[in-house]
Design a protein around this motif. Structure first.
Motif, short mmCIF file in Angstrom:
data_model
loop_
_atom_site.label_atom_id
_atom_site.label_comp_id
_atom_site.label_asym_id
_atom_site.label_seq_id
_atom_site.Cartn_x
_atom_site.Cartn_y
_atom_site.Cartn_z
N ILE A 136 -13.29 -10.71 -40.01
CA ILE A 136 -12.26 -11.33 -39.17
C ILE A 136 -12.84 -11.47 -37.76
CG2 ILE A 136 -10.26 -10.51 -40.50
CD1 ILE A 136 -9.90 -8.28 -38.43
N GLY A 137 -12.24 -12.37 -36.97
CA GLY A 137 -12.82 -12.63 -35.66
C GLY A 137 -12.49 -11.55 -34.64
N ASP A 138 -11.20 -11.11 -34.64
CA ASP A 138 -10.79 -10.17 -33.60
C ASP A 138 -9.57 -9.38 -34.09
OD1 ASP A 138 -10.84 -8.89 -31.17
OD2 ASP A 138 -9.91 -10.53 -30.04
N VAL A 139 -9.43 -8.18 -33.55
CA VAL A 139 -8.23 -7.37 -33.79
C VAL A 139 -7.44 -7.39 -32.48
CG1 VAL A 139 -7.33 -5.10 -34.42
CG2 VAL A 139 -9.49 -5.90 -35.41
N VAL B 257 -2.38 -14.61 -31.51
CA VAL B 257 -2.70 -14.03 -32.82
C VAL B 257 -2.58 -15.13 -33.87
CG1 VAL B 257 -1.80 -12.46 -34.59
CG2 VAL B 257 -2.07 -11.67 -32.23
N ASN B 258 -3.55 -15.18 -34.82
CA ASN B 258 -3.52 -16.20 -35.87
C ASN B 258 -3.03 -15.67 -37.21
OD1 ASN B 258 -6.56 -16.40 -34.44
ND2 ASN B 258 -5.24 -18.20 -34.21
N ILE B 259 -3.22 -14.36 -37.43
CA ILE B 259 -2.86 -13.76 -38.72
C ILE B 259 -2.11 -12.45 -38.46
CG2 ILE B 259 -3.73 -12.66 -40.84
CD1 ILE B 259 -6.30 -14.32 -40.52
N VAL B 260 -0.96 -12.29 -39.13
CA VAL B 260 -0.26 -11.01 -39.07
C VAL B 260 -0.13 -10.45 -40.49
CG1 VAL B 260 1.91 -9.83 -38.50
CG2 VAL B 260 0.98 -11.55 -36.94
N ILE B 261 -0.60 -9.22 -40.65
CA ILE B 261 -0.42 -8.50 -41.91
C ILE B 261 0.71 -7.50 -41.71
CG2 ILE B 261 -1.46 -6.75 -43.42
CD1 ILE B 261 -4.08 -8.24 -43.26
N LEU B 262 1.69 -7.55 -42.62
CA LEU B 262 2.85 -6.66 -42.51
C LEU B 262 2.87 -5.66 -43.66
CD1 LEU B 262 3.95 -9.85 -41.78
CD2 LEU B 262 5.73 -8.42 -40.79
N THR B 263 3.12 -4.41 -43.29
CA THR B 263 3.16 -3.37 -44.31
C THR B 263 4.50 -2.63 -44.26
OG1 THR B 263 2.02 -1.95 -42.72
CG2 THR B 263 0.69 -2.94 -44.45
N PRO B 264 5.20 -2.61 -45.39
CA PRO B 264 6.43 -1.81 -45.47
C PRO B 264 6.04 -0.38 -45.79
CG PRO B 264 6.05 -2.86 -47.56
CD PRO B 264 4.88 -3.23 -46.69
N ALA B 265 7.02 0.45 -46.07
CA ALA B 265 6.67 1.80 -46.52
C ALA B 265 7.77 2.32 -47.43
CB ALA B 265 6.48 2.74 -45.33
N LYS C 40 -12.88 -16.28 -37.82
CA LYS C 40 -12.70 -16.64 -36.41
C LYS C 40 -11.28 -16.32 -35.92
CE LYS C 40 -16.19 -20.27 -35.93
NZ LYS C 40 -16.87 -20.25 -37.22
N CYS C 41 -10.49 -15.70 -36.80
CA CYS C 41 -9.09 -15.46 -36.47
C CYS C 41 -8.85 -14.11 -35.80
CB CYS C 41 -8.23 -15.52 -37.74
SG CYS C 41 -7.99 -17.21 -38.32
N ARG C 42 -7.78 -14.06 -34.99
CA ARG C 42 -7.34 -12.79 -34.38
C ARG C 42 -6.18 -12.24 -35.22
NH1 ARG C 42 -6.16 -13.59 -28.45
NH2 ARG C 42 -8.43 -13.42 -28.39
N LEU C 43 -6.33 -10.99 -35.61
CA LEU C 43 -5.36 -10.38 -36.53
C LEU C 43 -4.55 -9.28 -35.84
CD1 LEU C 43 -6.09 -9.43 -40.20
CD2 LEU C 43 -5.12 -7.69 -38.71
N LYS D 97 -13.48 -6.31 -38.57
CA LYS D 97 -14.01 -7.03 -37.40
C LYS D 97 -15.50 -6.72 -37.23
CE LYS D 97 -13.91 -7.54 -32.42
NZ LYS D 97 -13.47 -6.98 -31.14
N GLN D 98 -15.86 -5.44 -37.37
CA GLN D 98 -17.27 -5.05 -37.20
C GLN D 98 -18.17 -5.77 -38.19
OE1 GLN D 98 -17.20 -0.78 -37.51
NE2 GLN D 98 -16.45 -0.52 -35.42
N SER D 99 -17.65 -5.97 -39.41
CA SER D 99 -18.48 -6.63 -40.43
C SER D 99 -18.38 -8.15 -40.35
CB SER D 99 -18.08 -6.14 -41.83
OG SER D 99 -16.69 -6.36 -42.05
N GLY D 100 -17.62 -8.64 -39.37
CA GLY D 100 -17.54 -10.09 -39.16
C GLY D 100 -16.62 -10.81 -40.11
#
Lengths: 94, 178
Positions: free
Chosen positions: B131-134, B170-178, B55-58, B126-129
Motif C-alpha cells: 500500500i502507498g501510505d498509512v 484517504v483512498n481506502i478504509v478497512i473496517l473491522t467489527p468485533a 499508491k493508496c493511503r489507507l 506499507k513497508q513492503s510497498g
C-alpha cells in the motif's frame, strides 16, 4: 459497523469490511464485505498469527478491487480445524 | 445511590457474561442475531475503486472499543451504548491501547490488538510497498449502539469520521467489527 461504513463510502472513499455475521450484513448492506467465518471478537484471525493477519488484509484489498456490485458480501472460509479450540477453551471463563 | 451502583455493576457483569457466551458459541451468536433487530437497507452507497493500491493511503476504522489508555473509556453504564469515537494516532504502540467493550469477549484482542485493530499489520504492508501510505490517524467506536444513539451515529459521529478521512485524502478504509 455497517452504518459507519455506509457513511464513509457515501463521503466518496472506497471501503471494505470484515463481516462476522452474514445475517447482519445482508440487512445493513455494507458496500463491500468479506465474511471469513471467524468468531466474534476475531475479525482479523487470532493472537500472534501475524502472517495470517496480513493475509486476511491482503484478501480484503483483493476484494476491494474485485467486488463490482454494491452490497456484495464475499463468503470465504478462512478457518482452520483447530481455530475454535482457542475460544472454546474453558480458560475463557476464568 | 449505592443500590443504583450495584445494579449497574450487576448489569455490566451480565453483559460481559453474555458476550463471553456469544463469542464462545458461534451458533448461539447466530441465534442472537436472528432474534435481534437491525436497520435494514435495500441498497448500498458506492464509490468506484480502480486505483493502484500500492499508491493508496489507507485508514482503519474499528468498532472493537479500542482506545488509548489516556483517552476517556467508552460508556459501559448506558444500556443503549455509546455513539462517540476515539482518534488513534498511527504511531501508537499496542501497549498504549486498551479495550472498553462489554459486548464481546476481548480476551484474545487484549493479548494482540491487531486481531481487531490491525495497525501493526497495515504498517508492514506499507513497508513492503503493498500500500502507498498509512494515514496519520485512525478511528475507533464501541459497536454496541442502540435506540436514540443510532441517530447520533448516523447524523453526527459517523459523518464526522467520514469527513475527517476525506480531508486526510484517504483512498481506502478497512473496517473491522468485533
Amino acid at each position: 459497523m455497517g452504518l459507519i461504513q455506509r457513511a464513509v463510502e457515501a463521503a466518496g472513499i472506497a471501503t471494505i469490511s470484515i463481516s462476522l455475521s452474514r445475517e447482519i450484513s445482508q440487512k445493513v448492506l455494507p458496500p463491500r464485505a468479506v465474511y471469513p467465518g471467524f468468531p466474534l471478537g476475531h475479525p482479523i484471525a487470532f493472537p500472534g498469527e501475524t502472517f495470517r493477519q496480513k493475509q486476511v488484509l491482503r484478501l480484503l484489498l483483493k476484494y476491494l478491487k474485485k467486488i463490482d456490485s454494491p452490497g456484495t458480501i464475499a463468503e470465504l472460509d478462512l478457518t482452520e480445524s483447530d481455530d475454535h479450540s482457542v475460544i472454546r477453551d474453558i480458560s475463557a471463563f476464568n | 445511590m449505592k443500590e443504583r451502583n450495584n445494579k449497574i455493576d450487576f448489569r455490566e457483569k451480565k453483559d460481559q457474561l453474555i458476550a463471553k457466551l456469544l463469542s464462545k458459541y458461534p451458533s448461539l451468536f447466530r441465534k442472537w442475531v436472528h432474534h435481534s433487530k437491525f436497520i435494514e437497507f435495500s441498497d448500498s452507497p458506492w464509490t468506484q475503486f480502480d486505483s493502484d493500491i500500492s499508491k493508496c493511503r489507507l485508514a482503519l476504522v474499528t468498532t472493537g472499543g479500542v482506545h488509548l489508555m489516556s483517552q476517556k473509556p467508552f460508556n459501559m453504564k448506558d444500556p443503549a451504548g455509546d455513539p462517540t469515537f476515539r482518534e488513534i494516532p498511527v504511531d501508537t504502540l499496542p501497549a498504549d491501547l486498551t479495550i472498553t467493550h462489554n459486548y464481546y469477549d476481548h480476551a484474545d484482542a487484549d493479548k494482540d490488538v491487531n486481531i481487531v485493530f490491525p495497525i501493526e499489520r497495515v504498517k508492514e504492508l506499507k513497508q513492503s510497498g503493498e500500500i502507498g501510505d498509512v494515514n496519520y490517524r485512525h478511528f475507533s467506536f464501541m459497536g454496541h449502539i442502540m435506540h436514540h444513539h443510532i441517530k447520533t451515529l448516523m447524523k453526527e459521529t459517523a459523518p464526522q469520521v467520514a469527513a475527517a478521512l476525506k480531508s486526510d485524502k484517504v483512498n481506502i478504509v478497512i473496517l473491522t467489527p468485533a
